[in-house]
Design a protein around this motif. Structure first.
Motif, PDB file in Angstrom:
ATOM      1  N   LEU A 153      30.811  44.984  37.446  1.00 51.90           N
ATOM      2  CA  LEU A 153      30.969  46.090  36.502  1.00 51.90           C
ATOM      3  C   LEU A 153      31.426  47.356  37.218  1.00 51.90           C
ATOM      4  CD1 LEU A 153      30.578  46.991  33.535  1.00 51.90           C
ATOM      5  CD2 LEU A 153      28.225  47.595  34.133  1.00 51.90           C
ATOM      6  N   THR A 154      30.873  47.603  38.385  1.00 50.12           N
ATOM      7  CA  THR A 154      31.276  48.773  39.167  1.00 50.12           C
ATOM      8  C   THR A 154      32.750  48.699  39.517  1.00 50.12           C
ATOM      9  OG1 THR A 154      29.061  48.943  40.122  1.00 50.12           O
ATOM     10  CG2 THR A 154      30.827  50.114  41.256  1.00 50.12           C
ATOM     11  N   ASP A 155      33.190  47.550  39.994  1.00 49.81           N
ATOM     12  CA  ASP A 155      34.600  47.389  40.360  1.00 49.81           C
ATOM     13  C   ASP A 155      35.504  47.544  39.145  1.00 49.81           C
ATOM     14  OD1 ASP A 155      33.845  46.955  42.961  1.00 49.81           O
ATOM     15  OD2 ASP A 155      34.027  44.771  42.869  1.00 49.81           O
ATOM     16  N   HIS A 156      35.073  46.993  38.013  1.00 50.14           N
ATOM     17  CA  HIS A 156      35.866  47.090  36.782  1.00 50.14           C
ATOM     18  C   HIS A 156      35.977  48.548  36.326  1.00 50.14           C
ATOM     19  CE1 HIS A 156      37.348  45.888  32.775  1.00 50.14           C
ATOM     20  NE2 HIS A 156      36.553  46.854  32.325  1.00 50.14           N
ATOM     21  N   ALA A 157      34.842  49.246  36.270  1.00 53.08           N
ATOM     22  CA  ALA A 157      34.836  50.632  35.787  1.00 53.08           C
ATOM     23  C   ALA A 157      35.570  51.555  36.753  1.00 53.08           C
ATOM     24  CB  ALA A 157      33.399  51.104  35.588  1.00 53.08           C
ATOM     25  N   ARG A 158      35.432  51.279  38.040  1.00 48.69           N
ATOM     26  CA  ARG A 158      36.114  52.111  39.043  1.00 48.69           C
ATOM     27  C   ARG A 158      37.626  51.979  38.915  1.00 48.69           C
ATOM     28  NH1 ARG A 158      37.367  50.809  44.384  1.00 48.69           N
ATOM     29  NH2 ARG A 158      36.027  48.945  44.306  1.00 48.69           N
ATOM     30  N   ALA A 159      38.105  50.754  38.782  1.00 53.50           N
ATOM     31  CA  ALA A 159      39.548  50.533  38.642  1.00 53.50           C
ATOM     32  C   ALA A 159      40.070  51.129  37.341  1.00 53.50           C
ATOM     33  CB  ALA A 159      39.856  49.040  38.704  1.00 53.50           C
TER      34      ALA A 159
END
Length: 466
Positions: A190-196
């Motif tokens: 989720l962190t990687d998705h939201a960051r991107a």
């Protein structure tokens, strides 16, 4: 032609449930945002699509799962209990969720009916579009639809559905849901998705957290500058994108009081106007705790992770104060508000609070000389005004005119529009939506919308509509 590219559904199945909206009996368009529709490539959508009766090509309807703290109490599973996300569209300004709010039951409805009635739908449409018009980061409204069904609350109301548009619907509570289950792989995904999606300039978790903290500092300062009271700042109602989301029991202050509370469910004033910065800070602390396990790996230990997150979290008050000073300095026509301008700003707010001066019209009155009329002790105001005139920027009128709208969504005007709509007359809602789409320029014929309420028109309590 709508271009769907549904990235959220490429996350694992435990992030959502695929589900179609429940059918609306006889959908009817009440408010339609033609400009936004054109930008999203959905100008050909009708009430059947907006109500969820027809699923457009490329959509992939889901209900998202999340948890959250509600008035400080932990709820391990909330989720889209009355909403379905059709999918994501891609435009030249980015990627946007299209969300049907009031679309019926989902696995996360918690014994609710999953529906909305037309009143809260009109409120969110009008207020969110106003927020966009004044430059506040916000979800937007594509359409308000009357479903043709009835919704039972304290009595039966006409059903309604809002088509909401957002940079995403990822909330602090989304991270909390997986953290509480010790599903750290999901938190990382989720962190990687939201960051991107929202902060591609952030190269790692701690930089992502920094960006979320900065975005919230800016957002809350803009709320405060409008006298906006969100009313339900639970962690499931804080979007990590930095957009205002969920306009249930929101309201705008008429006579200024820093302790203003409108929400019927905020019985202890947790989310009062003056509490909003500290509540945002508290919510961000809950988000930060979700990152400890993955930062242990990135930084080499738990203490290192906690120290790094604490440093970022502790930056919020300073960031917020700088944004607040900028917002209120601009309202006074000061281009470069400094720390030593705080007494000037705070003294005016103190006078306004003492006299119950109208929040919007006092600041707007600085432009035309009518601010004095809102004060009871005008000699004190005159002394303040002399200090202000000595400090304001040479082009102060241009600065101030862009910082305070001439008209806001007054609580009593929204209530009037809702009551008229219940009686079958949507003209008041349409007029409000139109006038508030250009709130810095109030035509003579619309001056009545800028007036504060009479005693018998005051709205002291708002409701979330669930």
């Amino acid at each position: 032609m709508t271009q769907f590219d549904n990235s959220y559904v490429r996350l694992p199945d435990r992030f959502f449930t695929r589900i179609a909206p429940e059918r609306a009996p006889a959908p009817e368009m009440v408010l339609w945002n033609a400009d936004l529709a054109a930008h999203l490539g959905v100008a050909d959508w009708d009430a059947e699509i907006c109500a969820g009766n027809v699923i457009p090509d490329g959509a992939d309807p889901i209900a998202q799962v999340y948890g959250g703290h509600q008035f400080g109490n932990w709820s391990p599973q909330l989720g889209d209990g009355r909403a379905v996300m059709l999918g994501e569209v891609v435009t030249d300004k980015g990627r946007f969720d299209i969300h049907l709010k009031g679309a019926g039951r989902t696995p996360y409805s918690r014994n609710g009916d999953g529906r909305a009635w037309i009143g809260p739908v009109l409120r969110e449409y009008i207020v969110s579009e106003f927020m966009h018009a004044v430059g506040v980061p916000t979800t937007r409204a594509l359409a308000a639809v009357r479903t043709g069904g009835r919704v039972q609350r304290e009595r039966a109301y006409p059903g309604g559905l809002l088509v909401r548009v957002a940079a995403s619907h990822i909330r602090v509570g989304t991270f909390q849901y997986f953290t509480a289950r010790e599903d750290y792989e999901a938190v990382r995904l989720l962190t990687d998705h939201a960051r991107a999606r929202h902060f591609p300039q952030a190269t790692n978790t701690i930089e992502f957290y920094q960006e979320v903290v900065r975005a919230q500092a800016r957002l809350i300062a803009t709320w405060m500058g409008l006298g906006f009271v969100h009313g339900v700042m639970n962690t499931d109602n804080m979007a990590v994108s930095g957009e205002t989301i969920d306009f249930g029991p929101c309201a705008f202050i008429d006579g200024y009081s820093p302790k203003a509370v409108y929400s019927s469910i905020d019985t202890h004033g947790r989310y009062a106007y003056e509490q909003q910065p500290s509540m945002a800070h508290w919510n961000l602390a809950q988000l930060g705790s979700c990152f400890v396990p993955q930062l242990e790996d990135e930084l080499g230990g738990q203490q290192q992770a906690i120290d790094a997150l604490t440093e970022v979290l502790n930056s919020f008050p300073g960031l917020y104060q700088a944004e607040w000073r900028k917002v209120f300095g601009a309202k006074l026509g000061i281009a470069d508000a400094r720390e030593d301008d705080l007494p000037l700003i705070q003294d005016l707010l103190g006078m306004m609070a003492k006299d119950g001066a109208d929040f919007t019209n006092t600041f707007r009155g600085l432009l035309d000389g009518s601010a004095r009329d809102w004060m009871l002790d005008r000699e004190i105001f005159d002394d303040w005004s002399a200090r202000w005139q000595a400090r304001r920027s040479p082009d102060w009128q241009d600065i101030a005119a862009k910082a305070t709208p001439a008209v806001i969504p007054r609580n009593h005007r929204i209530e009037e529009a809702i009551q008229a709509s219940l009686a079958g007359d949507d003209s008041k809602a349409k007029r409000l939506a139109e006038v508030l789409s250009h709130p810095f320029d109030l035509a003579e014929a619309d001056r009545d919308l800028g007036l504060p309420p009479r005693e018998d028109q005051m709205v002291h309590m708002t409701f979330c509509g669930t």
